[in-house]
Write a protein that holds these residues in place. Structure first.
Motif, PDB file in Angstrom:
ATOM      1  N   LEU A   8       0.809  -1.209   0.000  1.00 40.97           N
ATOM      2  CA  LEU A   8       0.000   0.000   0.000  1.00 40.97           C
ATOM      3  C   LEU A   8       0.846   1.263   0.000  1.00 40.97           C
ATOM      4  CD1 LEU A   8      -2.659  -1.085   2.651  1.00 40.97           C
ATOM      5  CD2 LEU A   8      -2.976  -1.001   0.181  1.00 40.97           C
ATOM      6  N   ARG A   9       1.929   1.262   0.762  1.00 38.60           N
ATOM      7  CA  ARG A   9       2.766   2.457   0.898  1.00 38.60           C
ATOM      8  C   ARG A   9       3.380   2.864  -0.442  1.00 38.60           C
ATOM      9  NH1 ARG A   9       5.504   5.812   4.747  1.00 38.60           N
ATOM     10  NH2 ARG A   9       6.490   7.358   3.422  1.00 38.60           N
ATOM     11  N   SER A  10       3.813   1.880  -1.221  1.00 38.87           N
ATOM     12  CA  SER A  10       4.443   2.177  -2.500  1.00 38.87           C
ATOM     13  C   SER A  10       3.489   2.935  -3.421  1.00 38.87           C
ATOM     14  CB  SER A  10       4.894   0.880  -3.173  1.00 38.87           C
ATOM     15  OG  SER A  10       5.453   1.137  -4.444  1.00 38.87           O
ATOM     16  N   HIS A  11       2.231   2.505  -3.461  1.00 32.78           N
ATOM     17  CA  HIS A  11       1.265   3.195  -4.323  1.00 32.78           C
ATOM     18  C   HIS A  11       0.978   4.595  -3.802  1.00 32.78           C
ATOM     19  CE1 HIS A  11      -1.792   3.761  -7.267  1.00 32.78           C
ATOM     20  NE2 HIS A  11      -2.782   3.810  -6.400  1.00 32.78           N
ATOM     21  N   GLN A  12       0.909   4.767  -2.487  1.00 37.47           N
ATOM     22  CA  GLN A  12       0.700   6.092  -1.917  1.00 37.47           C
ATOM     23  C   GLN A  12       1.846   7.032  -2.263  1.00 37.47           C
ATOM     24  OE1 GLN A  12      -2.142   7.310  -0.280  1.00 37.47           O
ATOM     25  NE2 GLN A  12      -2.799   5.409  -1.262  1.00 37.47           N
TER      26      GLN A  12
ATOM     27  N   LEU B 282      -7.235  13.237   0.190  1.00 37.71           N
ATOM     28  CA  LEU B 282      -6.624  14.472   0.679  1.00 37.71           C
ATOM     29  C   LEU B 282      -7.381  15.084   1.849  1.00 37.71           C
ATOM     30  CD1 LEU B 282      -5.607  16.206  -2.685  1.00 37.71           C
ATOM     31  CD2 LEU B 282      -4.056  15.447  -0.869  1.00 37.71           C
ATOM     32  N   LEU B 283      -8.633  14.656   2.058  1.00 40.34           N
ATOM     33  CA  LEU B 283      -9.455  15.222   3.130  1.00 40.34           C
ATOM     34  C   LEU B 283      -9.682  14.246   4.282  1.00 40.34           C
ATOM     35  CD1 LEU B 283     -12.248  16.942   0.960  1.00 40.34           C
ATOM     36  CD2 LEU B 283     -10.094  17.924   1.777  1.00 40.34           C
ATOM     37  N   GLN B 284      -9.133  13.055   4.188  1.00 40.06           N
ATOM     38  CA  GLN B 284      -9.430  12.015   5.169  1.00 40.06           C
ATOM     39  C   GLN B 284      -8.700  12.212   6.490  1.00 40.06           C
ATOM     40  OE1 GLN B 284      -8.539   8.242   3.314  1.00 40.06           O
ATOM     41  NE2 GLN B 284     -10.180   8.442   1.796  1.00 40.06           N
ATOM     42  N   THR B 285      -9.354  11.815   7.576  1.00 35.24           N
ATOM     43  CA  THR B 285      -8.667  11.682   8.858  1.00 35.24           C
ATOM     44  C   THR B 285      -7.858  10.393   8.823  1.00 35.24           C
ATOM     45  OG1 THR B 285     -10.436  10.401   9.896  1.00 35.24           O
ATOM     46  CG2 THR B 285     -10.576  12.814  10.068  1.00 35.24           C
ATOM     47  N   ALA B 286      -6.946  10.251   9.767  1.00 39.12           N
ATOM     48  CA  ALA B 286      -6.116   9.042   9.799  1.00 39.12           C
ATOM     49  C   ALA B 286      -6.967   7.788   9.999  1.00 39.12           C
ATOM     50  CB  ALA B 286      -5.081   9.160  10.915  1.00 39.12           C
ATOM     51  N   GLU B 287      -7.977   7.861  10.855  1.00 39.05           N
ATOM     52  CA  GLU B 287      -8.772   6.661  11.132  1.00 39.05           C
ATOM     53  C   GLU B 287      -9.706   6.311   9.976  1.00 39.05           C
ATOM     54  OE1 GLU B 287      -8.257   4.478  13.538  1.00 39.05           O
ATOM     55  OE2 GLU B 287      -6.532   5.799  13.855  1.00 39.05           O
ATOM     56  N   TYR B 288     -10.216   7.318   9.295  1.00 37.64           N
ATOM     57  CA  TYR B 288     -11.030   7.034   8.106  1.00 37.64           C
ATOM     58  C   TYR B 288     -10.149   6.387   7.030  1.00 37.64           C
ATOM     59  CZ  TYR B 288     -14.435   7.761   4.318  1.00 37.64           C
ATOM     60  OH  TYR B 288     -15.319   7.581   3.274  1.00 37.64           O
ATOM     61  N   ALA B 289      -8.941   6.930   6.840  1.00 37.14           N
ATOM     62  CA  ALA B 289      -8.006   6.350   5.877  1.00 37.14           C
ATOM     63  C   ALA B 289      -7.666   4.916   6.260  1.00 37.14           C
ATOM     64  CB  ALA B 289      -6.735   7.196   5.810  1.00 37.14           C
ATOM     65  N   ARG B 290      -7.496   4.668   7.549  1.00 36.53           N
ATOM     66  CA  ARG B 290      -7.174   3.320   8.011  1.00 36.53           C
ATOM     67  C   ARG B 290      -8.278   2.332   7.627  1.00 36.53           C
ATOM     68  NH1 ARG B 290      -3.462   2.149  11.445  1.00 36.53           N
ATOM     69  NH2 ARG B 290      -3.368   4.314  12.154  1.00 36.53           N
TER      70      ARG B 290
ATOM     71  N   VAL C 230      -1.166   4.842   5.881  1.00 38.76           N
ATOM     72  CA  VAL C 230      -1.865   5.947   6.546  1.00 38.76           C
ATOM     73  C   VAL C 230      -0.907   7.116   6.762  1.00 38.76           C
ATOM     74  CG1 VAL C 230      -2.980   6.685   8.692  1.00 38.76           C
ATOM     75  CG2 VAL C 230      -3.593   4.487   7.661  1.00 38.76           C
ATOM     76  N   ARG C 231       0.306   6.830   7.221  1.00 38.47           N
ATOM     77  CA  ARG C 231       1.280   7.904   7.437  1.00 38.47           C
ATOM     78  C   ARG C 231       1.591   8.623   6.126  1.00 38.47           C
ATOM     79  NH1 ARG C 231       3.385   4.423  11.522  1.00 38.47           N
ATOM     80  NH2 ARG C 231       4.620   3.244  10.009  1.00 38.47           N
ATOM     81  N   ALA C 232       1.722   7.858   5.045  1.00 37.41           N
ATOM     82  CA  ALA C 232       2.008   8.475   3.748  1.00 37.41           C
ATOM     83  C   ALA C 232       0.853   9.371   3.307  1.00 37.41           C
ATOM     84  CB  ALA C 232       2.261   7.395   2.705  1.00 37.41           C
ATOM     85  N   ARG C 233      -0.374   8.914   3.530  1.00 38.87           N
ATOM     86  CA  ARG C 233      -1.529   9.732   3.130  1.00 38.87           C
ATOM     87  C   ARG C 233      -1.600  11.007   3.962  1.00 38.87           C
ATOM     88  NH1 ARG C 233      -7.001   7.015   1.343  1.00 38.87           N
ATOM     89  NH2 ARG C 233      -5.624   6.803  -0.461  1.00 38.87           N
ATOM     90  N   MET C 234      -1.328  10.913   5.248  1.00 36.16           N
ATOM     91  CA  MET C 234      -1.359  12.109   6.088  1.00 36.16           C
ATOM     92  C   MET C 234      -0.263  13.090   5.675  1.00 36.16           C
ATOM     93  SD  MET C 234      -3.973  11.662   8.018  1.00 36.16           S
ATOM     94  CE  MET C 234      -4.664  10.768   6.604  1.00 36.16           C
ATOM     95  N   GLN C 235       0.910  12.561   5.333  1.00 33.07           N
ATOM     96  CA  GLN C 235       1.991  13.439   4.873  1.00 33.07           C
ATOM     97  C   GLN C 235       1.605  14.124   3.565  1.00 33.07           C
ATOM     98  OE1 GLN C 235       5.352  10.796   4.623  1.00 33.07           O
ATOM     99  NE2 GLN C 235       5.571  10.609   6.858  1.00 33.07           N
ATOM    100  N   GLY C 236       0.908  13.386   2.703  1.00 36.08           N
ATOM    101  CA  GLY C 236       0.496  13.943   1.431  1.00 36.08           C
ATOM    102  C   GLY C 236      -0.471  15.102   1.569  1.00 36.08           C
TER     103      GLY C 236
ATOM    104  N   VAL D 249     -19.130   4.782  13.575  1.00 37.91           N
ATOM    105  CA  VAL D 249     -19.801   6.076  13.682  1.00 37.91           C
ATOM    106  C   VAL D 249     -18.875   7.140  14.263  1.00 37.91           C
ATOM    107  CG1 VAL D 249     -21.658   7.334  14.839  1.00 37.91           C
ATOM    108  CG2 VAL D 249     -22.125   5.110  13.814  1.00 37.91           C
ATOM    109  N   ASP D 250     -18.110   6.795  15.310  1.00 36.34           N
ATOM    110  CA  ASP D 250     -17.230   7.802  15.914  1.00 36.34           C
ATOM    111  C   ASP D 250     -16.143   8.253  14.945  1.00 36.34           C
ATOM    112  OD1 ASP D 250     -16.087   5.227  16.095  1.00 36.34           O
ATOM    113  OD2 ASP D 250     -14.792   5.823  17.762  1.00 36.34           O
ATOM    114  N   VAL D 251     -15.679   7.329  14.095  1.00 38.92           N
ATOM    115  CA  VAL D 251     -14.687   7.689  13.075  1.00 38.92           C
ATOM    116  C   VAL D 251     -15.303   8.636  12.056  1.00 38.92           C
ATOM    117  CG1 VAL D 251     -13.268   6.788  11.178  1.00 38.92           C
ATOM    118  CG2 VAL D 251     -13.358   5.568  13.368  1.00 38.92           C
ATOM    119  N   MET D 252     -16.545   8.361  11.673  1.00 36.25           N
ATOM    120  CA  MET D 252     -17.199   9.216  10.680  1.00 36.25           C
ATOM    121  C   MET D 252     -17.507  10.590  11.260  1.00 36.25           C
ATOM    122  SD  MET D 252     -17.815   8.923   7.541  1.00 36.25           S
ATOM    123  CE  MET D 252     -18.359  10.160   6.376  1.00 36.25           C
ATOM    124  N   LEU D 253     -17.867  10.655  12.527  1.00 35.17           N
ATOM    125  CA  LEU D 253     -18.120  11.950  13.148  1.00 35.17           C
ATOM    126  C   LEU D 253     -16.864  12.821  13.132  1.00 35.17           C
ATOM    127  CD1 LEU D 253     -20.341  10.897  16.180  1.00 35.17           C
ATOM    128  CD2 LEU D 253     -21.016  12.416  14.301  1.00 35.17           C
ATOM    129  N   ALA D 254     -15.729  12.231  13.452  1.00 34.18           N
ATOM    130  CA  ALA D 254     -14.469  12.973  13.408  1.00 34.18           C
ATOM    131  C   ALA D 254     -14.147  13.404  11.977  1.00 34.18           C
ATOM    132  CB  ALA D 254     -13.337  12.122  13.973  1.00 34.18           C
TER     133      ALA D 254
END
Length: 273
Positions: free
Chosen positions: A81-85, A109-117, A137-143, A170-175
């Motif tokens: 996954l990281r390579s594609h990110q 580009l708009l995702q929280t870390a937990e939603y991306a996870r 997830v770390r790569a997406r957050m850095q991006g 639900v709690d992930v979506m609320l964040a």
């Protein structure tokens, strides 16, 4: 279609061409109707037997362009996954104008870390690729640092359905929804939301990303499509304008997001009672 034209112009029937190439007759029909992808050698044999060797390089170029355009997820994710990110981050770094339509998910580009996870975990399950969810997830957050660069512009259009689909807890979506509200205030980000009551001009058939005037990317269940032909880019730009034209922005968009937050929060409260 082009292969059929070359054959008929040469005065050959499908049976005659198959015999000359020592192919089963069914192969001619499959190649001409797109049910089988030709190899480089198939192309060379076809043009040689139809006396159209001058067409060989153009046909090979078209074939190889198609292979780049249609990138199967299993191949893209084979290195993890990281390579594609990292590949996506390289493209994003060069892009100045992002136009994004998503009818089902929150854009990366708009995702929280937990939603991306949650999204990456789904990818691992569906494609059975190497894990590496934490690294991805770390790569997406850095991006997402791209969002804070003054020279870049972002125009996102989401459907209300994308805010409500149960793709995570639900709690992930609320964040995640809270983050959308916050990001909508960035000066270089324009966030539109198409509410359920909106009358569409163009149906929200699938999501796509327009990167400058250079590339359109479309994700299907099995592959990523990369469209770089000018007519394709122009077509998708027109579709984006139609969708963006019926979206709500500013306070109206935040009102839709807030309504979804209230509905989810009420549901979470009932579940916890």
């Amino acid at each position: 279609m082009r292969l059929r034209q070359l054959r008929t112009s040469a005065g050959l029937t499908g049976r005659h061409l198959a015999e000359a190439a020592s192919w089963p007759p069914s192969k001619i029909s499959k190649l001409e109707n797109g049910r089988q992808t030709p190899t480089d050698e198939d192309i060379r044999t076809w043009t040689e037997l139809t006396g159209t060797e001058g067409e060989t390089e153009a046909l090979l170029a078209s074939l190889h362009t198609l292979e780049v355009q249609h990138a199967e997820w299993r191949r893209l994710l084979s290195a993890g996954l990281r390579s594609h990110q990292d590949d996506l981050s390289g493209i994003d770094a060069k892009t100045r104008l992002f136009r994004v339509f998503e009818p089902t998910v929150i854009p990366g580009l708009l995702q929280t870390a937990e939603y991306a996870r949650a999204r990456f975990a789904e990818t691992v399950t569906v494609f059975r690729v190497p894990g590496g969810v934490d690294d991805a997830v770390r790569a997406r957050m850095q991006g997402q640092e791209q969002l804070y660069r003054a020279e870049k512009r972002f125009h996102f259009v989401l459907t209300e359905a994308a805010l409500r689909y149960r793709l995570c807890a639900v709690d992930v979506m609320l964040a995640q929804l809270d983050r959308l509200v916050a990001l909508s205030a960035l000066r270089n980000v324009r966030l539109g939301v198409i509410g359920f009551a909106t009358r569409y001009v163009v149906a929200p058939a699938h999501g796509f990303w327009l990167l400058d005037q250079d590339l359109v990317t479309v994700e299907t269940f099995s592959a990523e499509l990369n469209l770089a032909q000018p007519q394709e880019i122009q077509f998708y730009a027109g579709v984006f304008e139609q969708l963006a034209g019926v979206a709500s922005y500013g306070g109206a968009a935040r009102a839709i997001i807030t309504r979804v937050i209230d509905d989810l929060a009420a549901e979470a409260g009932e579940a916890g009672a």
